[in-house]
Design an enzyme around this catalytic site. Structure first.
Site, PDB file in Angstrom:
ATOM      1  N   GLU A   1     -24.072 -11.921  38.130  1.00 26.37           N
ATOM      2  CA  GLU A   1     -24.905 -12.785  37.273  1.00 26.37           C
ATOM      3  C   GLU A   1     -25.831 -13.693  38.081  1.00 26.37           C
ATOM      4  O   GLU A   1     -26.969 -13.925  37.668  1.00 26.37           O
ATOM      5  CB  GLU A   1     -24.002 -13.622  36.359  1.00 26.37           C
ATOM      6  CG  GLU A   1     -23.282 -12.746  35.324  1.00 26.37           C
ATOM      7  CD  GLU A   1     -22.316 -13.505  34.438  1.00 26.37           C
ATOM      8  OE1 GLU A   1     -22.139 -14.726  34.637  1.00 26.37           O
ATOM      9  OE2 GLU A   1     -21.741 -12.869  33.533  1.00 26.37           O
TER      10      GLU A   1
ATOM     11  N   HIS B   1     -23.090 -20.839  28.887  1.00 25.18           N
ATOM     12  CA  HIS B   1     -22.448 -19.656  29.469  1.00 25.18           C
ATOM     13  C   HIS B   1     -21.889 -20.029  30.835  1.00 25.18           C
ATOM     14  O   HIS B   1     -22.474 -20.841  31.547  1.00 25.18           O
ATOM     15  CB  HIS B   1     -23.476 -18.525  29.661  1.00 25.18           C
ATOM     16  CG  HIS B   1     -22.937 -17.404  30.512  1.00 25.18           C
ATOM     17  ND1 HIS B   1     -22.158 -16.405  30.003  1.00 25.18           N
ATOM     18  CD2 HIS B   1     -23.011 -17.187  31.857  1.00 25.18           C
ATOM     19  CE1 HIS B   1     -21.794 -15.594  30.995  1.00 25.18           C
ATOM     20  NE2 HIS B   1     -22.298 -16.051  32.128  1.00 25.18           N
TER      21      HIS B   1
ATOM     22  N   ASN C   1     -22.920 -21.459  21.183  1.00 24.84           N
ATOM     23  CA  ASN C   1     -21.891 -22.308  21.792  1.00 24.84           C
ATOM     24  C   ASN C   1     -22.356 -23.001  23.078  1.00 24.84           C
ATOM     25  O   ASN C   1     -21.553 -23.254  23.975  1.00 24.84           O
ATOM     26  CB  ASN C   1     -20.597 -21.510  21.986  1.00 24.84           C
ATOM     27  CG  ASN C   1     -20.797 -20.291  22.860  1.00 24.84           C
ATOM     28  OD1 ASN C   1     -21.878 -20.070  23.397  1.00 24.84           O
ATOM     29  ND2 ASN C   1     -19.747 -19.506  23.023  1.00 24.84           N
TER      30      ASN C   1
ATOM     31  N   TYR D   1     -25.813  -9.195  29.056  1.00 21.89           N
ATOM     32  CA  TYR D   1     -24.609  -9.101  28.213  1.00 21.89           C
ATOM     33  C   TYR D   1     -24.172  -7.647  27.993  1.00 21.89           C
ATOM     34  O   TYR D   1     -23.519  -7.370  26.992  1.00 21.89           O
ATOM     35  CB  TYR D   1     -24.864  -9.784  26.867  1.00 21.89           C
ATOM     36  CG  TYR D   1     -24.644 -11.294  26.879  1.00 21.89           C
ATOM     37  CD1 TYR D   1     -23.416 -11.847  27.269  1.00 21.89           C
ATOM     38  CD2 TYR D   1     -25.641 -12.168  26.479  1.00 21.89           C
ATOM     39  CE1 TYR D   1     -23.200 -13.218  27.266  1.00 21.89           C
ATOM     40  CE2 TYR D   1     -25.434 -13.550  26.470  1.00 21.89           C
ATOM     41  CZ  TYR D   1     -24.208 -14.068  26.862  1.00 21.89           C
ATOM     42  OH  TYR D   1     -23.987 -15.426  26.840  1.00 21.89           O
TER      43      TYR D   1
ATOM     44  N   LYS E   1     -27.693 -22.642  26.807  1.00 27.25           N
ATOM     45  CA  LYS E   1     -28.212 -21.684  25.823  1.00 27.25           C
ATOM     46  C   LYS E   1     -29.267 -22.329  24.903  1.00 27.25           C
ATOM     47  O   LYS E   1     -29.388 -23.557  24.854  1.00 27.25           O
ATOM     48  CB  LYS E   1     -27.042 -21.113  25.020  1.00 27.25           C
ATOM     49  CG  LYS E   1     -26.066 -20.278  25.876  1.00 27.25           C
ATOM     50  CD  LYS E   1     -24.973 -19.643  25.020  1.00 27.25           C
ATOM     51  CE  LYS E   1     -24.037 -18.791  25.862  1.00 27.25           C
ATOM     52  NZ  LYS E   1     -22.993 -18.129  25.017  1.00 27.25           N
TER      53      LYS E   1
HETATM   54  P1  GDP Z   1     -17.552 -16.601  26.832  1.00 24.15           P
HETATM   55  O1  GDP Z   1     -17.206 -15.949  28.154  1.00 24.15           O
HETATM   56  O2  GDP Z   1     -16.633 -17.746  26.493  1.00 24.15           O
HETATM   57  O3  GDP Z   1     -19.007 -17.007  26.731  1.00 24.15           O
HETATM   58  O4  GDP Z   1     -17.283 -15.539  25.670  1.00 24.15           O
HETATM   59  P2  GDP Z   1     -17.469 -13.927  25.634  1.00 24.15           P
HETATM   60  O5  GDP Z   1     -17.805 -13.392  27.008  1.00 24.15           O
HETATM   61  O6  GDP Z   1     -16.290 -13.374  24.940  1.00 24.15           O
HETATM   62  O7  GDP Z   1     -18.724 -13.724  24.675  1.00 24.15           O
HETATM   63  C1  GDP Z   1     -20.047 -13.898  25.137  1.00 24.15           C
HETATM   64  C2  GDP Z   1     -20.822 -14.678  24.094  1.00 24.15           C
HETATM   65  O8  GDP Z   1     -20.925 -13.910  22.891  1.00 24.15           O
HETATM   66  C3  GDP Z   1     -20.158 -15.987  23.629  1.00 24.15           C
HETATM   67  O9  GDP Z   1     -20.362 -17.078  24.496  1.00 24.15           O
HETATM   68  C4  GDP Z   1     -20.813 -16.197  22.284  1.00 24.15           C
HETATM   69  O10 GDP Z   1     -22.164 -16.702  22.426  1.00 24.15           O
HETATM   70  C5  GDP Z   1     -20.878 -14.771  21.752  1.00 24.15           C
HETATM   71  N1  GDP Z   1     -19.684 -14.419  20.973  1.00 24.15           N
HETATM   72  C6  GDP Z   1     -18.418 -14.221  21.426  1.00 24.15           C
HETATM   73  N2  GDP Z   1     -17.576 -13.893  20.431  1.00 24.15           N
HETATM   74  C7  GDP Z   1     -18.330 -13.876  19.314  1.00 24.15           C
HETATM   75  C8  GDP Z   1     -18.036 -13.599  17.941  1.00 24.15           C
HETATM   76  O11 GDP Z   1     -16.893 -13.302  17.550  1.00 24.15           O
HETATM   77  N3  GDP Z   1     -19.085 -13.665  17.053  1.00 24.15           N
HETATM   78  C9  GDP Z   1     -20.353 -13.991  17.455  1.00 24.15           C
HETATM   79  N4  GDP Z   1     -21.315 -14.040  16.522  1.00 24.15           N
HETATM   80  N5  GDP Z   1     -20.663 -14.260  18.741  1.00 24.15           N
HETATM   81  C10 GDP Z   1     -19.666 -14.216  19.650  1.00 24.15           C
HETATM   82 MG    MG Z   2     -17.853 -14.161  28.949  1.00 25.17          MG
END
Ligand code: GDP
Ligand code: MG
Length: 140
Positions: A127, A116, A113, A50, A10
Site C-alpha cells: 500500500e 484506512h 468510517n 481494494y 477518507k
Molecule cells: P478495515 O481494515 O477496518 O478498513 O476493514 P476491511 O478491510 O474489512 O474493509 C475495507 C473497507 O470496506 C472498510 O474500511 C469500509 O470502508 C468498507 N467495509 C467493510 N465492511 C463493510 C460492510 O459490511 N459494508 C460496507 N458498506 N462497507 C464495508
Molecule cells: Mg482492511
C-alpha cells in the site's frame, strides 16, 4: 521494531473538515508522518487499492464512496506503528469501536468510517508503494 504503514483520511472525514484533528491524534501518540498528499482517487486506482475486497457485496458501494471526494494519503512511521495505528483507528464498524478511537469520534457508518490503515507488514509494503515513490518519503 520501526515500521511504516499507509494511512488514508477518507472522503467523509475530509468533507467533515477533521483531517487536522485526525493528524493531531497521530502526532499526540508519537507517530511520525514521513509522506503526505491530498488526491482524488479514480475508480481504477480505488479498485486496485481494494482488490482484496473485489468479490464482496459492498465493493461497488465502497468504490463509489472512496472516489466521492479528495482523500489525504500518508505514510506513518514508528515503533510497531501498524498495530498501534490500527488500535487508534478502532473497529471497522464505528458502533463497535472503543471510546476515543478515530472511528468512534469521526466515522459515519461501517463504510464511511473516516480512515484506512494497513493491517500487516506485507499489506503496508504494497500500500505504501501503491501511493508513494521513494523520493516522496522523508527521513525524519
Ligand atoms: P478495515 O481494515 O477496518 O478498513 O476493514 P476491511 O478491510 O474489512 O474493509 C475495507 C473497507 O470496506 C472498510 O474500511 C469500509 O470502508 C468498507 N467495509 C467493510 N465492511 C463493510 C460492510 O459490511 N459494508 C460496507 N458498506 N462497507 C464495508
Ligand atoms: Mg482492511
Amino acid at each position: 521494531m520501526i515500521q511504516r504503514t499507509l494511512s488514508i483520511i477518507k472522503p467523509d472525514a475530509v468533507k467533515k473538515n477533521v483531517s487536522g484533528k485526525i493528524i493531531s491524534i497521530l502526532e499526540e501518540n508519537g507517530i511520525k508522518i514521513v509522506a503526505i498528499k491530498m488526491l482524488t482517487l479514480s475508480r481504477k486506482v480505488a479498485e486496485g487499492f481494494y482488490y482484496v475486497h473485489k468479490d464482496k457485496g459492498f465493493f461497488n458501494s465502497l468504490i463509489d464512496f472512496m472516489t466521492s471526494g479528495p482523500v489525504v494519503v500518508m505514510i506513518l512511521e514508528g515503533d510497531n506503528v501498524i498495530e498501534k495505528y490500527r488500535k487508534l483507528m478502532g473497529a471497522t464498524n464505528p458502533e463497535k469501536a472503543d471510546a476515543g478511537t478515530i472511528r468512534k469520534l469521526y466515522a459515519t457508518d461501517i463504510e464511511k468510517n473516516a480512515v484506512h490503515g494497513s493491517d500487516a507488514v506485507e499489506t503496508a509494503d504494497f500500500e505504501t508503494r501503491y501511493f508513494f515513490n521513494a523520493f516522496e518519503i522523508n527521513e525524519r
